[in-house]
Design an enzyme around this catalytic site. Structure first.
Site, PDB file in Angstrom:
ATOM      1  N   ASN A 148     -62.929  44.337 113.057  1.00  0.00           N
ATOM      2  CA  ASN A 148     -62.974  45.230 111.888  1.00  0.00           C
ATOM      3  C   ASN A 148     -62.584  46.673 112.207  1.00  0.00           C
ATOM      4  OD1 ASN A 148     -65.393  45.428 113.327  1.00  0.00           O
ATOM      5  ND2 ASN A 148     -66.504  46.151 111.543  1.00  0.00           N
ATOM      6  N   GLU A 246     -74.751  43.705 119.326  1.00  0.00           N
ATOM      7  CA  GLU A 246     -74.654  44.439 118.046  1.00  0.00           C
ATOM      8  C   GLU A 246     -74.112  43.450 117.023  1.00  0.00           C
ATOM      9  OE1 GLU A 246     -75.740  47.399 117.639  1.00  0.00           O
ATOM     10  OE2 GLU A 246     -76.122  47.781 119.754  1.00  0.00           O
ATOM     11  N   CYS A 280     -69.778  46.887 109.574  1.00  0.00           N
ATOM     12  CA  CYS A 280     -71.132  46.326 109.692  1.00  0.00           C
ATOM     13  C   CYS A 280     -72.163  47.234 109.017  1.00  0.00           C
ATOM     14  CB  CYS A 280     -71.484  46.111 111.151  1.00  0.00           C
ATOM     15  SG  CYS A 280     -71.276  47.615 112.127  1.00  0.00           S
ATOM     16  N   GLU A 459     -76.726  51.011 121.574  1.00  0.00           N
ATOM     17  CA  GLU A 459     -75.576  51.685 122.158  1.00  0.00           C
ATOM     18  C   GLU A 459     -75.695  53.169 121.846  1.00  0.00           C
ATOM     19  OE1 GLU A 459     -72.352  49.381 120.305  1.00  0.00           O
ATOM     20  OE2 GLU A 459     -72.141  48.315 122.216  1.00  0.00           O
TER      21      GLU A 459
HETATM   22  P1  NDP Z   1     -67.250  37.163 115.721  1.00  0.00           P
HETATM   23  O1  NDP Z   1     -68.646  37.008 116.151  1.00  0.00           O
HETATM   24  O2  NDP Z   1     -66.542  36.007 115.135  1.00  0.00           O
HETATM   25  O3  NDP Z   1     -66.341  37.647 116.938  1.00  0.00           O
HETATM   26  C1  NDP Z   1     -66.612  38.805 117.683  1.00  0.00           C
HETATM   27  C2  NDP Z   1     -65.922  38.683 119.032  1.00  0.00           C
HETATM   28  O4  NDP Z   1     -66.531  37.627 119.764  1.00  0.00           O
HETATM   29  C3  NDP Z   1     -64.448  38.354 118.950  1.00  0.00           C
HETATM   30  O5  NDP Z   1     -63.756  38.983 119.998  1.00  0.00           O
HETATM   31  C4  NDP Z   1     -64.470  36.857 119.112  1.00  0.00           C
HETATM   32  O6  NDP Z   1     -63.243  36.363 119.542  1.00  0.00           O
HETATM   33  C5  NDP Z   1     -65.547  36.705 120.162  1.00  0.00           C
HETATM   34  N1  NDP Z   1     -66.148  35.379 120.238  1.00  0.00           N
HETATM   35  C6  NDP Z   1     -66.208  34.421 119.277  1.00  0.00           C
HETATM   36  N2  NDP Z   1     -66.824  33.310 119.754  1.00  0.00           N
HETATM   37  C7  NDP Z   1     -67.163  33.569 121.041  1.00  0.00           C
HETATM   38  C8  NDP Z   1     -67.809  32.817 122.075  1.00  0.00           C
HETATM   39  N3  NDP Z   1     -68.222  31.569 121.881  1.00  0.00           N
HETATM   40  N4  NDP Z   1     -68.002  33.403 123.276  1.00  0.00           N
HETATM   41  C9  NDP Z   1     -67.591  34.664 123.489  1.00  0.00           C
HETATM   42  N5  NDP Z   1     -66.942  35.420 122.565  1.00  0.00           N
HETATM   43  C10 NDP Z   1     -66.740  34.884 121.352  1.00  0.00           C
HETATM   44  O7  NDP Z   1     -67.256  38.414 114.754  1.00  0.00           O
HETATM   45  P2  NDP Z   1     -66.026  38.977 113.941  1.00  0.00           P
HETATM   46  O8  NDP Z   1     -64.900  39.334 114.851  1.00  0.00           O
HETATM   47  O9  NDP Z   1     -65.787  38.043 112.801  1.00  0.00           O
HETATM   48  O10 NDP Z   1     -66.622  40.375 113.395  1.00  0.00           O
HETATM   49  C11 NDP Z   1     -67.366  40.468 112.249  1.00  0.00           C
HETATM   50  C12 NDP Z   1     -68.838  40.514 112.574  1.00  0.00           C
HETATM   51  O11 NDP Z   1     -69.105  41.577 113.463  1.00  0.00           O
HETATM   52  C13 NDP Z   1     -69.688  40.787 111.356  1.00  0.00           C
HETATM   53  O12 NDP Z   1     -70.811  39.926 111.365  1.00  0.00           O
HETATM   54  C14 NDP Z   1     -70.141  42.222 111.545  1.00  0.00           C
HETATM   55  O13 NDP Z   1     -71.343  42.542 110.918  1.00  0.00           O
HETATM   56  C15 NDP Z   1     -70.245  42.305 113.019  1.00  0.00           C
HETATM   57  N6  NDP Z   1     -70.172  43.695 113.454  1.00  0.00           N
HETATM   58  C16 NDP Z   1     -71.310  44.301 113.928  1.00  0.00           C
HETATM   59  C17 NDP Z   1     -71.281  45.628 114.301  1.00  0.00           C
HETATM   60  C18 NDP Z   1     -72.498  46.299 114.859  1.00  0.00           C
HETATM   61  O14 NDP Z   1     -72.341  47.360 115.446  1.00  0.00           O
HETATM   62  N7  NDP Z   1     -73.687  45.750 114.723  1.00  0.00           N
HETATM   63  C19 NDP Z   1     -70.058  46.434 114.161  1.00  0.00           C
HETATM   64  C20 NDP Z   1     -68.939  45.690 113.661  1.00  0.00           C
HETATM   65  C21 NDP Z   1     -68.994  44.362 113.331  1.00  0.00           C
HETATM   66  P3  NDP Z   1     -62.114  35.862 118.476  1.00  0.00           P
HETATM   67  O15 NDP Z   1     -62.117  36.761 117.319  1.00  0.00           O
HETATM   68  O16 NDP Z   1     -60.891  35.977 119.292  1.00  0.00           O
HETATM   69  O17 NDP Z   1     -62.532  34.471 118.119  1.00  0.00           O
END
Ligand code: NDP
Length: 478
Positions: A148, A246, A280, A459
């Site tokens: 995002n 996070e 988020c 963080e």
């Molecule tokens: P995901 O959890 O789908 O993915 C996040 C990252 O983790 C990506 O790089 C993804 O790779 C990777 N990933 C996915 N599966 C695995 C696994 N089994 N092992 C290790 N890494 C993995 O989240 P999104 O990218 O869809 O992001 C949206 C989410 O992030 C929302 O829920 C949002 O709320 C949260 N978010 C939280 C924030 C915070 O600070 N609390 C800030 C911003 C977002 P790939 O995409 O290549 O599959």
């Protein structure tokens, strides 16, 4: 255009030669190819990070800072190209990338480069002895970031890790890899020693998984969805890795009748639909005191209707494309669910066809829904798109109960001119972050993170630097 991994100071194709399509969500066209890296690529990256660790950790903090500051300077130099890259990868208006993503990426590098110079640990004098705490970098760490805010959240993780002396294996989201690729070139130009930062692109289930289960990776800093966070914890915790998670949010935005009404409406619209609602911290559940409920809903809907959904490259666009077709379908599915649950869509609710080059893109109208109860799925689950619900409340205590009624606890916003009420409600909210009469006002020194299913750890500021260290107490008797 091919994106490459950055391993041991060089740009490399994935070992198995497999690639994924990288789609521009505004046009639905494939515009580059991303390495579909596997465990073997990650193993090479971890080897490189291990080999670089001793030298990087022993380097004076000032020297490490000089290199990170040079990277910040190069981000500023390539400002326009990076803003265009993040917009093309993610779908956000390029105007937003210029206002938020790129300035913040360079600020992250600067902030942690200089913070590490000022970092100090504690000492505790006692009768006849003194204790001091040695803090040493934990070693090779894994940093996994979402799509995002691709460069913003990527740098938010790697900057403190590098500044404190860790070496890093990082995986950006496969959906938005381009800015991390450009960043790897800036690291080479800035003279970052080989192996200090390694960027492995690919799917979470493959490249991401290989990072979290690698025995030589001592800590994992992850930002992403709650389900992924749970999986990561289940793999990494039994290996006793340090974990910072996070995760998602379902953030309440509480509007009391005694607020600055104009400001509350204006900022709430921004807090709802910025970055297509894909932050988020966006306020997705708006709770409004009943005496101003009708007035608020009318003003909010009117302002929402003024938002222009369009080509992310156009200066006039407020709301760009959602990150992928799959995500757009998920968001539209939630709008349909809200209607099944008895919700009334006051504005929006539909996919938008933007004429011209974006005709096939993944656009959704900013959507406002009323008439739902607090416990329905629409009000409990994270949608992560341009969709908000508005509900009335009668008493302060009720607003707090509603606000705290989800499994999440990331951020909350409170609108009131009553100082005592602001403090009281802020203290009662189960949330890692509370904004009073503002939203997304960030000071990078403050702790950042969520409670409940929004995450573990914090963080920001010293918290981030401490996370990437091990503390050792030394007790000296005199
Ligand atoms: P995901 O959890 O789908 O993915 C996040 C990252 O983790 C990506 O790089 C993804 O790779 C990777 N990933 C996915 N599966 C695995 C696994 N089994 N092992 C290790 N890494 C993995 O989240 P999104 O990218 O869809 O992001 C949206 C989410 O992030 C929302 O829920 C949002 O709320 C949260 N978010 C939280 C924030 C915070 O600070 N609390 C800030 C911003 C977002 P790939 O995409 O290549 O599959």
């Amino acid at each position: 255009m091919k994106i490459q991994n950055y391993i041991a100071g060089t740009l490399r194709d994935p070992l198995r030669g497999q690639w994924l399509d990288n789609i521009n969500p505004a046009t639905a066209e494939v515009y580059s190819h991303v390495p579909a890296s596997q465990a073997a690529d990650v193993a090479q990256a971890v080897e490189a990070a291990k080999a670089a660790f001793a030298g990087w950790a022993a380097m004076p903090a000032q020297k490490r800072a000089d290199i990170l500051l040079k990277i910040a300077y190069l981000i500023d130099r390539d400002f326009d190209a990076l803003a265009l890259a993040v917009s093309t990868d993610q779908g956000k208006p390029v105007k937003l990338a210029k206002a938020v993503d790129i300035p913040r990426a360079s600020a992250n590098m600067r902030f942690f480069a200089t913070a590490a110079i000022h970092f100090a640990s504690e000492s505790h004098a006692m009768e006849g002895a003194i204790n001091y705490t040695l803090r040493t970098p934990v070693g090779v760490v894994g940093c996994i970031s979402p799509w995002n805010l691709p460069l913003y959240l990527f740098t938010w993780k790697i900057a403190p890790a590098l500044a404190i002396g860790c070496t890093v294996v990082a995986k950006p989201s496969e959906l938005t890899p381009r800015t991390a690729y450009l960043f790897s070139k800036l690291c080479m130009e800035a003279g970052l020693p080989a192996g200090v930062l390694n960027i492995v692109h690919g799917r979470g289930a493959e490249a991401g998984h290989a990072i979290i289960e690698h025995p030589e990776v001592a800590a994992i800093s992850f930002t992403g969805g709650t389900a992924t966070g749970k999986h990561i914890a289940s793999v990494a915790a039994p290996m006793f890795k340090k974990l910072s998670l996070e995760l998602g949010g379902k953030n309440p935005n509480i509007v009391f009748a005694d607020c600055d009404f104009e400001q509350a409406v204006k900022t709430s619209v921004t807090a709802s639909f910025s970055n297509q609602g894909e932050i988020c911290l966006c306020g997705s559940r708006i709770l409004v005191e009943r005496s101003v409920y009708e007035k608020f809903v009318a003003a909010f809907v009117e302002r929402t209707r003024q938002l222009v959904v369009g080509d992310p490259l156009a200066e006039t666009t407020h709301v760009g494309a959602l990150v992928s077709e799959g995500h757009m379908k998920k968001v539209l599915g939630y709008i349909a669910l809200a209607q099944q649950e008895g919700g009334n869509v006051l504005t929006g609710g539909q996919q938008v066809t933007v004429p011209g080059r974006c005709a096939q893109g993944f656009f959704v109208e900013p959507t406002v829904i009323v008439g739902l109860d607090q416990q329905c799925r629409t009000n409990q689950e994270e949608i992560f798109g341009p969709v908000v619900t508005i509900m009335p409340f009668d008493r302060e205590e009720e607003a707090v109960v509603f606000a705290n009624s989800t499994a999440y606890g990331l951020a909350a916003t409170v609108w009131t001119e009553n100082l005592s009420k602001a403090h009281r409600v802020a203290a009662a909210l189960k949330s890692g972050i509370v904004w009073v009469n503002c939203w997304l006002l960030r000071d990078l020194r403050t702790p950042f993170g969520g409670v409940k299913q929004s995450g573990v750890g914090r963080e920001g500021g010293w918290e981030a630097l401490r996370f990437f260290t091990e503390a050792k107490n030394v007790c000296v008797k005199w």
